[in-house]
Design a protein around this motif. Structure first.
Motif, mmCIF file in Angstrom:
data_model
loop_
_atom_site.group_PDB
_atom_site.id
_atom_site.type_symbol
_atom_site.label_atom_id
_atom_site.label_comp_id
_atom_site.label_asym_id
_atom_site.label_seq_id
_atom_site.Cartn_x
_atom_site.Cartn_y
_atom_site.Cartn_z
ATOM 1 N N ASN A 65 -47.371 -8.550 -15.634
ATOM 2 C CA ASN A 65 -46.788 -9.075 -14.401
ATOM 3 C C ASN A 65 -46.966 -10.585 -14.270
ATOM 4 O OD1 ASN A 65 -45.846 -6.588 -13.466
ATOM 5 N ND2 ASN A 65 -47.818 -6.075 -12.551
ATOM 6 N N SER A 66 -47.920 -11.150 -15.010
ATOM 7 C CA SER A 66 -48.097 -12.602 -14.960
ATOM 8 C C SER A 66 -47.087 -13.343 -15.830
ATOM 9 C CB SER A 66 -49.520 -12.961 -15.398
ATOM 10 O OG SER A 66 -49.739 -12.597 -16.753
ATOM 11 N N ILE A 67 -46.363 -12.605 -16.664
ATOM 12 C CA ILE A 67 -45.352 -13.232 -17.529
ATOM 13 C C ILE A 67 -44.093 -13.499 -16.714
ATOM 14 C CG2 ILE A 67 -43.952 -12.931 -19.598
ATOM 15 C CD1 ILE A 67 -46.144 -11.154 -20.719
ATOM 16 N N GLU A 68 -43.558 -14.695 -16.835
ATOM 17 C CA GLU A 68 -42.363 -15.051 -16.077
ATOM 18 C C GLU A 68 -41.112 -14.372 -16.617
ATOM 19 O OE1 GLU A 68 -42.022 -19.245 -15.993
ATOM 20 O OE2 GLU A 68 -43.842 -19.557 -14.785
ATOM 21 N N ASP A 69 -41.106 -14.037 -17.885
ATOM 22 C CA ASP A 69 -39.936 -13.349 -18.453
ATOM 23 C C ASP A 69 -39.914 -11.900 -17.970
ATOM 24 O OD1 ASP A 69 -39.389 -15.648 -19.815
ATOM 25 O OD2 ASP A 69 -40.437 -15.021 -21.637
ATOM 26 N N ASN A 124 -43.037 -7.241 -12.777
ATOM 27 C CA ASN A 124 -42.540 -7.750 -11.496
ATOM 28 C C ASN A 124 -41.360 -8.698 -11.687
ATOM 29 O OD1 ASN A 124 -44.502 -6.293 -10.174
ATOM 30 N ND2 ASN A 124 -45.946 -8.006 -10.059
ATOM 31 N N ALA A 125 -41.363 -9.476 -12.766
ATOM 32 C CA ALA A 125 -40.260 -10.411 -12.995
ATOM 33 C C ALA A 125 -38.942 -9.667 -13.166
ATOM 34 C CB ALA A 125 -40.552 -11.282 -14.218
ATOM 35 N N PHE A 126 -38.975 -8.528 -13.885
ATOM 36 C CA PHE A 126 -37.739 -7.764 -14.063
ATOM 37 C C PHE A 126 -37.326 -7.107 -12.749
ATOM 38 C CE2 PHE A 126 -35.214 -4.092 -15.281
ATOM 39 C CZ PHE A 126 -34.343 -4.650 -16.210
ATOM 40 N N LEU A 165 -53.464 -4.460 -18.445
ATOM 41 C CA LEU A 165 -52.159 -4.660 -19.085
ATOM 42 C C LEU A 165 -51.091 -4.977 -18.047
ATOM 43 C CD1 LEU A 165 -50.479 -4.584 -21.664
ATOM 44 C CD2 LEU A 165 -50.179 -2.126 -21.321
ATOM 45 N N GLU A 166 -51.133 -4.282 -16.894
ATOM 46 C CA GLU A 166 -50.147 -4.560 -15.851
ATOM 47 C C GLU A 166 -50.306 -5.976 -15.307
ATOM 48 O OE1 GLU A 166 -50.570 -1.568 -12.917
ATOM 49 O OE2 GLU A 166 -49.488 -0.028 -14.064
ATOM 50 N N VAL A 167 -51.573 -6.409 -15.140
ATOM 51 C CA VAL A 167 -51.791 -7.772 -14.649
ATOM 52 C C VAL A 167 -51.234 -8.785 -15.647
ATOM 53 C CG1 VAL A 167 -53.558 -9.482 -14.104
ATOM 54 C CG2 VAL A 167 -53.758 -7.155 -13.218
ATOM 55 N N ILE A 168 -51.491 -8.528 -16.938
ATOM 56 C CA ILE A 168 -51.008 -9.454 -17.968
ATOM 57 C C ILE A 168 -49.482 -9.478 -17.998
ATOM 58 C CG2 ILE A 168 -50.934 -9.871 -20.459
ATOM 59 C CD1 ILE A 168 -53.772 -8.761 -20.607
#
Length: 622
Positions: free
Chosen positions: A273-277, A293-295, A268-271
């Protein structure tokens, strides 16, 4: 393993102690009652035997009719250590002889309280002895009838079965004292035995139960701390061994589930963190529960710094909207969307769309909010460009028709003005004709300017590029100032040029467009300045030529500066909002730009900057 005073140990010790103490106390109490009854029964048998002996002796003395012997015998028996008194009564209840004098309140009549202790029962239920209270003293009273035997009937009426009663009172205080002493000894011995029993039971419980149960506690604590391989020894075949096997089975299941949860969490974290939003989870107090990570990159904080902190940490919110989407989402229990403006680290402005959605109520009763932050700067710019295109398309249609219709009368006026100029070319000696010629030349310049504007509108509407040419900046500024001077004089504003230079500064641009931009900026400065104000026009040389136009007006508010160059935006009543828009687009086409510096009450400075064409610069007198 060091012993520890836990609640289970204390409770077990207290329970065993109380149980053993209650059992011992109950046994001691029952034994004391039984022992006291046994002593009383022994004393009753002894008193009965003694009374039988006294009765036999008295009957013998009565047969001898020796009253002195009877009194002596009663006195002898009555002075025994445990005997309180020996009394001989006739059948009418009258005292015939006594070992000790009777007290005044010691009544031996059948109706007295001491006698009623036996006479209250039927004759068949009466016993020969009973413990009674006499003057606050518990005594054992033995009553033996003296029967009217055949040899006694010479002196007594043969119709009576009983000639009298022998009463013997024995003090029971020594018996109760002995029972109390025995009870004390028994209590002491029982307490000692109880303590030894409790200690023995406690030692056995600790060795057999508690020490083995502490292994469960140690294993559970280590598993909770992350050691999922920890297990309990299963040796033995008792209940605790069975419990150890079940505990290990449960630990295996928990370890498997924890592993699965960790794997799913990592996925879930990988998914996420892969989101740009930017994604952030907030609780009801708007504390950060999780973030991708994006936030984190958006806020510039690390995960450890952000988790558990409020989204309004340090008194500043991460968004610029006054209506917080998270608060509105919690209040309405529905998805909320907001648009906010944020400044990036490089000073540019970013527009973001914030969508706050409620999470279904968790098993613990808490409600969370998931916020998705999406950068819509490009989309907003595209929308603005689309709107601008629509406006310009409409403007192009109007400009095309307007320019086409206006060019015909402008051509006629230009032809007439040029004819006047030619006719007056040779008659300049007369002042009136000289004035006419000068006026005609001015009119020609204005008509050409209008024609250039219409041509520019036509090019804009058709999308045709303008023709580049070398333009002298000083000449363009002088021409623009000459054309704006009548308007400035009418409003009582003075135009002043500063920053003269010995170099001819030439740029690559469209002359009509550059003059049009300068005239627009000068007219705006004149209209913004108060009467008796001064508009400064300064030319600065360098790698790029800069023409700065400064007014003495009231300035521009900061919230309007970001929109000052947008089409159809105007702060002047009756303004179209197209002058600055067309001017900046024209200047930017030739590699330049228009900037503004303003503040409320401090006036405004608009600067046109264009690159200088190096091979055309020459040191000639200005």
């Amino acid at each position: 393993m060091n012993p520890r005073l836990t609640g289970t140990t204390v409770g077990l010790a207290l329970g065993i102690t109380i149980a053993a103490s209650l059992a011992s106390a109950t046994g001691a109490y029952l034994y004391s009652l039984r022992h006291s009854d046994t002593l009383i029964d022994t004393a009753r048998r002894d008193a009965l035997a003694q009374s039988e002996l006294i009765r036999s002796a008295l009957e013998h003395a009565m047969l001898e009719d020796d009253h002195a012997l009877i009194a002596g015998m009663l006195t002898t028996f009555g002075h025994e250590p445990s005997v309180l008194n020996v009394v001989l009564l006739d059948r009418a209840g009258k005292v015939q002889a006594t070992a000790r004098p009777l007290a005044a309140d010691d009544s031996l009549r059948p109706g007295s309280p001491t006698c009623q202790a036996c006479h209250q029962y039927p004759a068949a239920q009466r016993t020969t002895s009973r413990v009674i209270d006499v003057a606050g003293t518990r005594i054992l009273r033995t009553v033996l009838p003296i029967r009217n035997r055949a040899e006694c009937r010479e002196c007594h009426d043969p119709r009576h079965a009983i000639n009298g009663v022998l009463i013997s009172d024995i003090d029971t205080s020594p018996i109760h004292a002995a029972a109390a002493r025995d009870l004390q000894w028994m209590v002491a011995v029982t307490a000692l035995i109880t303590l030894l029993l409790v200690a023995a039971i406690g030692l056995l419980v600790r060795l057999i139960v508690l020490r083995r149960l502490q292994r469960f506690e140690t294993a559970a604590r280590q598993i909770a701390q992350g050691d999922l391989t920890r297990r309990v020894s299963e040796s033995g075949s008792d209940t605790i061994a069975w419990l150890a096997r079940e505990f290990n089975v449960m630990a295996d299941s928990v370890s498997s589930l924890v592993g699965q949860v960790q794997n799913e969490r990592e996925r879930l974290e990988v998914i996420i963190n892969s989101i740009e939003d930017g994604i952030v989870v907030l609780d009801r107090q708007r504390r950060v529960v999780a973030a991708n990570n994006a936030f984190l990159a958006r806020t510039g904080a690390s995960r450890n710094e952000l988790l558990g902190c409020s989204c309004h940490r340090d008194g500043s919110a991460p968004c610029s909207v006054s209506d917080c989407p998270a608060v509105a989402c919690l209040d309405a229990s529905s998805t909320q969307t907001r648009i906010c403006e944020r400044k990036r680290a490089d000073g540019t402005v970013a527009w973001e769309e914030v969508q706050a959605s409620p999470v279904s109520r968790l098993p613990d009763g808490n409600v969370h909010v998931v916020e998705v932050w999406r950068d819509i700067s490009e989309r907003r710019a595209a929308e603005a460009r689309m709107a601008e295109s629509h406006k310009l398309a409409s403007l192009g249609l109007l400009a095309s028709g307007f320019s086409h219709e206006l060019n015909t009368p402008l051509g006629t006026v230009l032809a007439c003005v040029e004819g006047i100029g030619r006719e007056t070319a040779d008659d300049t000696a007369t002042p009136d004709w000289a004035y006419v010629r000068e006026t005609a030349l001015t009119a020609r310049e204005q008509v050409l300017r209008c024609r250039g504007i219409t041509q520019q509108f036509l090019r804009m509407s058709r999308g045709a590029p303008s023709t580049p040419q070398l333009v002298d900046v000083q000449d363009a500024v002088a021409t623009a100032m000459r054309l704006v001077a009548p308007t400035a004089r009418e409003r009582g504003v003075r135009l002043a040029q500063r920053g003269t230079t010995t170099l001819r500064l030439r740029v690559k641009a469209d002359e009509s467009e550059l003059q049009h931009a300068l005239i627009n900026l000068m007219l705006n400065a004149v209209q913004a300045s108060p009467p008796d104000g001064v508009v400064d026009v300064e030319i600065q040389s360098g790698p790029a030529v800069r023409v700065a136009i400064t007014d003495a007006g009231g300035g521009i508010a900061q919230e309007h500066l970001a929109h000052i160059f947008e089409p159809f935006f105007s702060m002047r009543p009756g303004g179209t909002g197209l002058g600055l828009f067309m001017s900046i687009n024209a200047v930017r086409r030739w590699g330049g730009d228009i900037t503004v510096r303003s503040g409320l009450g401090a006036g405004s400075t608009f600067s046109i900057t264009l690159p200088v064409v190096d091979d055309t610069a020459a040191a000639i007198p200005a």
